[in-house]
Motif scaffolding. Sequence first.
Motif, PDB file in Angstrom:
ATOM      1  N   SER A 234       2.503  -4.768  -5.049  1.00  0.00           N
ATOM      2  CA  SER A 234       3.550  -4.391  -4.095  1.00  0.00           C
ATOM      3  C   SER A 234       3.887  -5.581  -3.214  1.00  0.00           C
ATOM      4  CB  SER A 234       3.090  -3.228  -3.216  1.00  0.00           C
ATOM      5  OG  SER A 234       2.061  -3.644  -2.337  1.00  0.00           O
ATOM      6  N   ALA A 235       5.058  -5.495  -2.578  1.00  0.00           N
ATOM      7  CA  ALA A 235       5.455  -6.547  -1.645  1.00  0.00           C
ATOM      8  C   ALA A 235       4.503  -6.584  -0.455  1.00  0.00           C
ATOM      9  CB  ALA A 235       6.890  -6.303  -1.179  1.00  0.00           C
ATOM     10  N   GLY A 236       4.075  -5.418  -0.016  1.00  0.00           N
ATOM     11  CA  GLY A 236       3.150  -5.353   1.105  1.00  0.00           C
ATOM     12  C   GLY A 236       1.847  -6.060   0.815  1.00  0.00           C
ATOM     13  N   GLU A 237       1.372  -5.915  -0.413  1.00  0.00           N
ATOM     14  CA  GLU A 237       0.130  -6.581  -0.817  1.00  0.00           C
ATOM     15  C   GLU A 237       0.293  -8.088  -0.764  1.00  0.00           C
ATOM     16  OE1 GLU A 237      -2.018  -7.089  -5.063  1.00  0.00           O
ATOM     17  OE2 GLU A 237      -1.913  -4.993  -4.359  1.00  0.00           O
ATOM     18  N   PHE A 238       1.442  -8.578  -1.225  1.00  0.00           N
ATOM     19  CA  PHE A 238       1.680 -10.023  -1.204  1.00  0.00           C
ATOM     20  C   PHE A 238       1.837 -10.536   0.221  1.00  0.00           C
ATOM     21  CE2 PHE A 238       4.670 -13.647  -1.225  1.00  0.00           C
ATOM     22  CZ  PHE A 238       3.843 -14.564  -1.844  1.00  0.00           C
ATOM     23  N   LEU A 239       2.501  -9.762   1.071  1.00  0.00           N
ATOM     24  CA  LEU A 239       2.726 -10.197   2.449  1.00  0.00           C
ATOM     25  C   LEU A 239       1.423 -10.425   3.210  1.00  0.00           C
ATOM     26  CD1 LEU A 239       5.789  -7.986   3.422  1.00  0.00           C
ATOM     27  CD2 LEU A 239       5.744 -10.493   3.334  1.00  0.00           C
ATOM     28  N   LYS A 240       0.369  -9.746   2.796  1.00  0.00           N
ATOM     29  CA  LYS A 240      -0.928  -9.901   3.475  1.00  0.00           C
ATOM     30  C   LYS A 240      -1.477 -11.321   3.335  1.00  0.00           C
ATOM     31  CE  LYS A 240      -2.336  -5.049   2.964  1.00  0.00           C
ATOM     32  NZ  LYS A 240      -3.302  -4.123   2.308  1.00  0.00           N
ATOM     33  N   ILE A 241      -1.089 -11.998   2.256  1.00  0.00           N
ATOM     34  CA  ILE A 241      -1.629 -13.340   2.021  1.00  0.00           C
ATOM     35  C   ILE A 241      -0.538 -14.415   2.049  1.00  0.00           C
ATOM     36  CG2 ILE A 241      -3.583 -12.493   0.693  1.00  0.00           C
ATOM     37  CD1 ILE A 241      -0.909 -14.137  -1.288  1.00  0.00           C
ATOM     38  N   ALA A 242       0.710 -14.012   2.290  1.00  0.00           N
ATOM     39  CA  ALA A 242       1.849 -14.921   2.154  1.00  0.00           C
ATOM     40  C   ALA A 242       1.761 -16.150   3.045  1.00  0.00           C
ATOM     41  CB  ALA A 242       3.146 -14.169   2.436  1.00  0.00           C
TER      42      ALA A 242
ATOM     43  N   ILE B 194       3.284 -13.080  -8.911  1.00  0.00           N
ATOM     44  CA  ILE B 194       4.140 -12.050  -9.499  1.00  0.00           C
ATOM     45  C   ILE B 194       4.012 -10.784  -8.665  1.00  0.00           C
ATOM     46  CG2 ILE B 194       4.612 -10.646 -11.546  1.00  0.00           C
ATOM     47  CD1 ILE B 194       3.199 -12.861 -13.189  1.00  0.00           C
ATOM     48  N   VAL B 195       5.153 -10.294  -8.150  1.00  0.00           N
ATOM     49  CA  VAL B 195       5.165  -9.062  -7.362  1.00  0.00           C
ATOM     50  C   VAL B 195       6.009  -8.031  -8.097  1.00  0.00           C
ATOM     51  CG1 VAL B 195       5.776  -7.978  -5.171  1.00  0.00           C
ATOM     52  CG2 VAL B 195       4.901 -10.328  -5.200  1.00  0.00           C
ATOM     53  N   ASP B 196       5.364  -6.974  -8.589  1.00  0.00           N
ATOM     54  CA  ASP B 196       6.066  -5.911  -9.307  1.00  0.00           C
ATOM     55  C   ASP B 196       5.208  -4.653  -9.262  1.00  0.00           C
ATOM     56  OD1 ASP B 196       7.273  -4.239 -11.489  1.00  0.00           O
ATOM     57  OD2 ASP B 196       8.445  -6.074 -11.836  1.00  0.00           O
ATOM     58  N   ASP B 197       5.832  -3.506  -9.042  1.00  0.00           N
ATOM     59  CA  ASP B 197       5.051  -2.273  -8.924  1.00  0.00           C
ATOM     60  C   ASP B 197       4.676  -1.681 -10.277  1.00  0.00           C
ATOM     61  OD1 ASP B 197       7.972  -1.802  -8.943  1.00  0.00           O
ATOM     62  OD2 ASP B 197       7.424   0.309  -8.969  1.00  0.00           O
ATOM     63  N   GLU B 198       5.215  -2.218 -11.374  1.00  0.00           N
ATOM     64  CA  GLU B 198       4.903  -1.711 -12.713  1.00  0.00           C
ATOM     65  C   GLU B 198       3.784  -2.546 -13.340  1.00  0.00           C
ATOM     66  OE1 GLU B 198       8.121  -0.905 -15.374  1.00  0.00           O
ATOM     67  OE2 GLU B 198       9.541  -0.567 -13.727  1.00  0.00           O
TER      68      GLU B 198
ATOM     69  N   MET C 277      11.601  -1.936  -5.634  1.00  0.00           N
ATOM     70  CA  MET C 277      10.210  -1.500  -5.520  1.00  0.00           C
ATOM     71  C   MET C 277      10.123  -0.494  -4.378  1.00  0.00           C
ATOM     72  SD  MET C 277       8.108  -5.120  -5.939  1.00  0.00           S
ATOM     73  CE  MET C 277       9.060  -5.963  -4.661  1.00  0.00           C
ATOM     74  N   PRO C 278       9.171   0.424  -4.437  1.00  0.00           N
ATOM     75  CA  PRO C 278       9.030   1.396  -3.348  1.00  0.00           C
ATOM     76  C   PRO C 278       8.577   0.715  -2.058  1.00  0.00           C
ATOM     77  CG  PRO C 278       7.198   1.572  -4.894  1.00  0.00           C
ATOM     78  CD  PRO C 278       8.201   0.657  -5.519  1.00  0.00           C
ATOM     79  N   ASP C 279       8.918   1.331  -0.930  1.00  0.00           N
ATOM     80  CA  ASP C 279       8.543   0.850   0.406  1.00  0.00           C
ATOM     81  C   ASP C 279       9.278  -0.440   0.775  1.00  0.00           C
ATOM     82  OD1 ASP C 279       6.783   3.021   0.685  1.00  0.00           O
ATOM     83  OD2 ASP C 279       5.173   1.909  -0.289  1.00  0.00           O
TER      84      ASP C 279
END
Length: 210
Positions: free
Chosen positions: A37-45, A10-14, A59-61
């Motif tokens: 954040s999407a960036g956080e998920f991309l680190k492990i994608a 689940i990727v959501d900034d809230e 989402m921001p960014d």
Amino acid sequence: MSNAEIVVHIVDDEDSVRSSLAFLLDAAGYAVRTHASAGEFLKIAEGVGNGCLVTDLRMPDIDGIELLKRLNALSAMLPTIMVTGHGDVQMAVEAMKNGAMDFIEKPFSKETILESIGRAVDRAGANYRAEQNRTRVVEALALLSDRERQVLAGVLRGLPNKVIAFDLGISPRTVEGYRATVMAKMQARTLAELVRMTMDAGVDSTAIAT
């Protein structure tokens, strides 16, 4: 791998959205991992080979659409459900073009999201099994000798033993022996199974013989 082993990301900034959706999915028996954040998920994608994705659009960014584009660029795309509180037809089309399998507007019912996630998990399981099969076939091919690979290439082209034998300058009986060895190494019980497993794995007959 059973569907129970598929992880729903689940990727959501809230925080509240992540928590409530994670609680719902956990109660429904799904394995869940949340990302702020999407960036956080991309680190492990790139290391996620057994999952599906539920992501917010705005989402921001990095927004949801950009996340899908980056996952595609990394060859790390997962069965994805896009959710948003500000959806429109254009956004939905853009999400689908970039690989989303579903687009759901907030607020959504429990039944709607669970039904969609069920389909995503099923697809993730099928994708994982297909990749495992491809890996197994490639590993088995590596065990074949050059001559065995040449015979297999002829078989996959639909050539009879006599033609394969003529092309390779060997006897039809020798070709039969190589075919039997190939089937044993590939763990195929029938010729049809041998052809199907290589086709499902995306193995090209031309590439096998080279």
